[in-house]
Write a protein that holds these residues in place. Sequence first.
Motif, PDB file in Angstrom:
ATOM      1  N   GLU A  57       0.817  -1.211   0.000  1.00  0.00           N
ATOM      2  CA  GLU A  57       0.000   0.000   0.000  1.00  0.00           C
ATOM      3  C   GLU A  57       0.855   1.268   0.000  1.00  0.00           C
ATOM      4  O   GLU A  57       0.477   2.282  -0.602  1.00  0.00           O
ATOM      5  CB  GLU A  57      -0.920   0.012   1.226  1.00  0.00           C
ATOM      6  N   LEU A  58       2.000   1.202   0.667  1.00  0.00           N
ATOM      7  CA  LEU A  58       2.875   2.366   0.784  1.00  0.00           C
ATOM      8  C   LEU A  58       3.892   2.452  -0.347  1.00  0.00           C
ATOM      9  O   LEU A  58       4.662   3.416  -0.408  1.00  0.00           O
ATOM     10  CB  LEU A  58       3.597   2.339   2.136  1.00  0.00           C
ATOM     11  N   GLY A  59       3.915   1.435  -1.211  1.00  0.00           N
ATOM     12  CA  GLY A  59       4.813   1.448  -2.349  1.00  0.00           C
ATOM     13  C   GLY A  59       6.282   1.300  -1.990  1.00  0.00           C
ATOM     14  O   GLY A  59       7.153   1.895  -2.638  1.00  0.00           O
ATOM     15  N   LEU A  60       6.596   0.497  -0.973  1.00  0.00           N
ATOM     16  CA  LEU A  60       7.983   0.311  -0.567  1.00  0.00           C
ATOM     17  C   LEU A  60       8.756  -0.505  -1.607  1.00  0.00           C
ATOM     18  O   LEU A  60       8.182  -1.337  -2.308  1.00  0.00           O
ATOM     19  CB  LEU A  60       8.050  -0.393   0.793  1.00  0.00           C
ATOM     20  N   SER A  61      10.040  -0.289  -1.680  1.00  0.00           N
ATOM     21  CA  SER A  61      10.891  -1.005  -2.624  1.00  0.00           C
ATOM     22  C   SER A  61      11.061  -2.467  -2.200  1.00  0.00           C
ATOM     23  O   SER A  61      10.723  -2.846  -1.067  1.00  0.00           O
ATOM     24  CB  SER A  61      12.274  -0.351  -2.688  1.00  0.00           C
ATOM     25  N   GLU A  62      11.613  -3.288  -3.091  1.00  0.00           N
ATOM     26  CA  GLU A  62      11.847  -4.694  -2.768  1.00  0.00           C
ATOM     27  C   GLU A  62      12.807  -4.839  -1.597  1.00  0.00           C
ATOM     28  O   GLU A  62      12.618  -5.700  -0.731  1.00  0.00           O
ATOM     29  CB  GLU A  62      12.384  -5.444  -3.990  1.00  0.00           C
ATOM     30  N   VAL A  63      13.840  -4.011  -1.576  1.00  0.00           N
ATOM     31  CA  VAL A  63      14.803  -4.077  -0.476  1.00  0.00           C
ATOM     32  C   VAL A  63      14.135  -3.693   0.838  1.00  0.00           C
ATOM     33  O   VAL A  63      14.274  -4.389   1.856  1.00  0.00           O
ATOM     34  CB  VAL A  63      16.017  -3.173  -0.760  1.00  0.00           C
ATOM     35  N   ASP A  64      13.391  -2.600   0.840  1.00  0.00           N
ATOM     36  CA  ASP A  64      12.705  -2.182   2.069  1.00  0.00           C
ATOM     37  C   ASP A  64      11.673  -3.212   2.509  1.00  0.00           C
ATOM     38  O   ASP A  64      11.497  -3.452   3.712  1.00  0.00           O
ATOM     39  CB  ASP A  64      12.023  -0.830   1.854  1.00  0.00           C
ATOM     40  N   THR A  65      11.005  -3.834   1.554  1.00  0.00           N
ATOM     41  CA  THR A  65      10.033  -4.868   1.885  1.00  0.00           C
ATOM     42  C   THR A  65      10.712  -6.059   2.544  1.00  0.00           C
ATOM     43  O   THR A  65      10.178  -6.645   3.500  1.00  0.00           O
ATOM     44  CB  THR A  65       9.275  -5.316   0.624  1.00  0.00           C
ATOM     45  N   PRO A 126       8.318   5.462   6.618  1.00  0.00           N
ATOM     46  CA  PRO A 126       7.319   4.482   6.187  1.00  0.00           C
ATOM     47  C   PRO A 126       7.595   3.053   6.673  1.00  0.00           C
ATOM     48  O   PRO A 126       6.655   2.337   7.021  1.00  0.00           O
ATOM     49  CB  PRO A 126       7.383   4.565   4.658  1.00  0.00           C
ATOM     50  N   LEU A 127       8.864   2.645   6.710  1.00  0.00           N
ATOM     51  CA  LEU A 127       9.182   1.295   7.183  1.00  0.00           C
ATOM     52  C   LEU A 127       8.757   1.107   8.637  1.00  0.00           C
ATOM     53  O   LEU A 127       8.133   0.103   8.988  1.00  0.00           O
ATOM     54  CB  LEU A 127      10.690   1.047   7.058  1.00  0.00           C
ATOM     55  N   THR A 128       9.116   2.074   9.462  1.00  0.00           N
ATOM     56  CA  THR A 128       8.758   1.974  10.877  1.00  0.00           C
ATOM     57  C   THR A 128       7.254   2.009  11.067  1.00  0.00           C
ATOM     58  O   THR A 128       6.691   1.213  11.843  1.00  0.00           O
ATOM     59  CB  THR A 128       9.413   3.114  11.675  1.00  0.00           C
ATOM     60  N   LEU A 129       6.589   2.901  10.367  1.00  0.00           N
ATOM     61  CA  LEU A 129       5.139   2.999  10.502  1.00  0.00           C
ATOM     62  C   LEU A 129       4.463   1.698  10.080  1.00  0.00           C
ATOM     63  O   LEU A 129       3.490   1.268  10.717  1.00  0.00           O
ATOM     64  CB  LEU A 129       4.611   4.163   9.660  1.00  0.00           C
ATOM     65  N   ALA A 130       4.964   1.069   9.028  1.00  0.00           N
ATOM     66  CA  ALA A 130       4.370  -0.189   8.558  1.00  0.00           C
ATOM     67  C   ALA A 130       4.495  -1.276   9.612  1.00  0.00           C
ATOM     68  O   ALA A 130       3.538  -2.025   9.877  1.00  0.00           O
ATOM     69  CB  ALA A 130       5.032  -0.621   7.252  1.00  0.00           C
ATOM     70  N   LEU A 131       5.663  -1.389  10.241  1.00  0.00           N
ATOM     71  CA  LEU A 131       5.851  -2.421  11.265  1.00  0.00           C
ATOM     72  C   LEU A 131       4.987  -2.131  12.489  1.00  0.00           C
ATOM     73  O   LEU A 131       4.299  -3.027  13.007  1.00  0.00           O
ATOM     74  CB  LEU A 131       7.317  -2.512  11.672  1.00  0.00           C
ATOM     75  N   LEU A 132       5.014  -0.901  12.960  1.00  0.00           N
ATOM     76  CA  LEU A 132       4.262  -0.568  14.176  1.00  0.00           C
ATOM     77  C   LEU A 132       2.766  -0.713  13.967  1.00  0.00           C
ATOM     78  O   LEU A 132       2.048  -1.218  14.852  1.00  0.00           O
ATOM     79  CB  LEU A 132       4.613   0.846  14.632  1.00  0.00           C
ATOM     80  N   ASP A 133       2.270  -0.286  12.812  1.00  0.00           N
ATOM     81  CA  ASP A 133       0.839  -0.427  12.540  1.00  0.00           C
ATOM     82  C   ASP A 133       0.442  -1.894  12.392  1.00  0.00           C
ATOM     83  O   ASP A 133      -0.623  -2.308  12.864  1.00  0.00           O
ATOM     84  CB  ASP A 133       0.454   0.356  11.285  1.00  0.00           C
TER      85      ASP A 133
END
Length: 209
Positions: A57-65, A126-133
């Motif tokens: 949903e946030l459009g993170l890259s493959e590495v960030d994912t 965005p990475l932190t928000l995705a994990l915390l949410d």
Amino acid sequence: MVLDAWVTAVTRLGGDSDTARRSGAELIERYREPHRRYHDLAHVEAVLRDSAWLSAELGLSEVDTAVLALAAAAHDVVYDGVPRQDERRSAEWAGERLGAAGVAREHCAAVERLVLATIDHLGEDPLTLALLDADLAVLGGAEAEYDRYARAVRAEYAHVPEPDWRRGRGAVLAGLIAREPLYRSAPARARWEARAKANLKREEHSFGG
């Protein structure tokens, strides 16, 4: 699911698959420890699923994912019921196992940073928000799902006398209810916010709050 997600993410970041498979097996065994009632394999599977959805949903890259998946998998790998220490030891475990698999130090550090963010549930990227949410997604489940979660958390603290539990849990519920917004990313708010606040208020009301 957890083992495959772990190995896939490690190899995507350049790590060795055989080493990853061994640490992944250890990861699963830790989540199967008998004292866990909520912070178990089902919980980590849910966080992996919901963080992957948020990543898309946030459009993170493959590495960030991949980094996010590793943090989601490892965020509760050490769980002895000691707040702050558990998260720090989980971060250390992840850094050590990923380093042993040959994952670059920058990626190991990113995973450790995300796990440590679960101590105070603070962060802006965005990475932190995705994990915390994703970690709080259970709060926005259907009533029956939420009630199972609440019972499981109580079971993990079975050693705490009821008056102390009610006081401590009541403070946690009040803090979560007061957070505006509860979820930091827009997709999570749209999906879980209203139901989560209703669930939290319902549990608080059961305590006489």
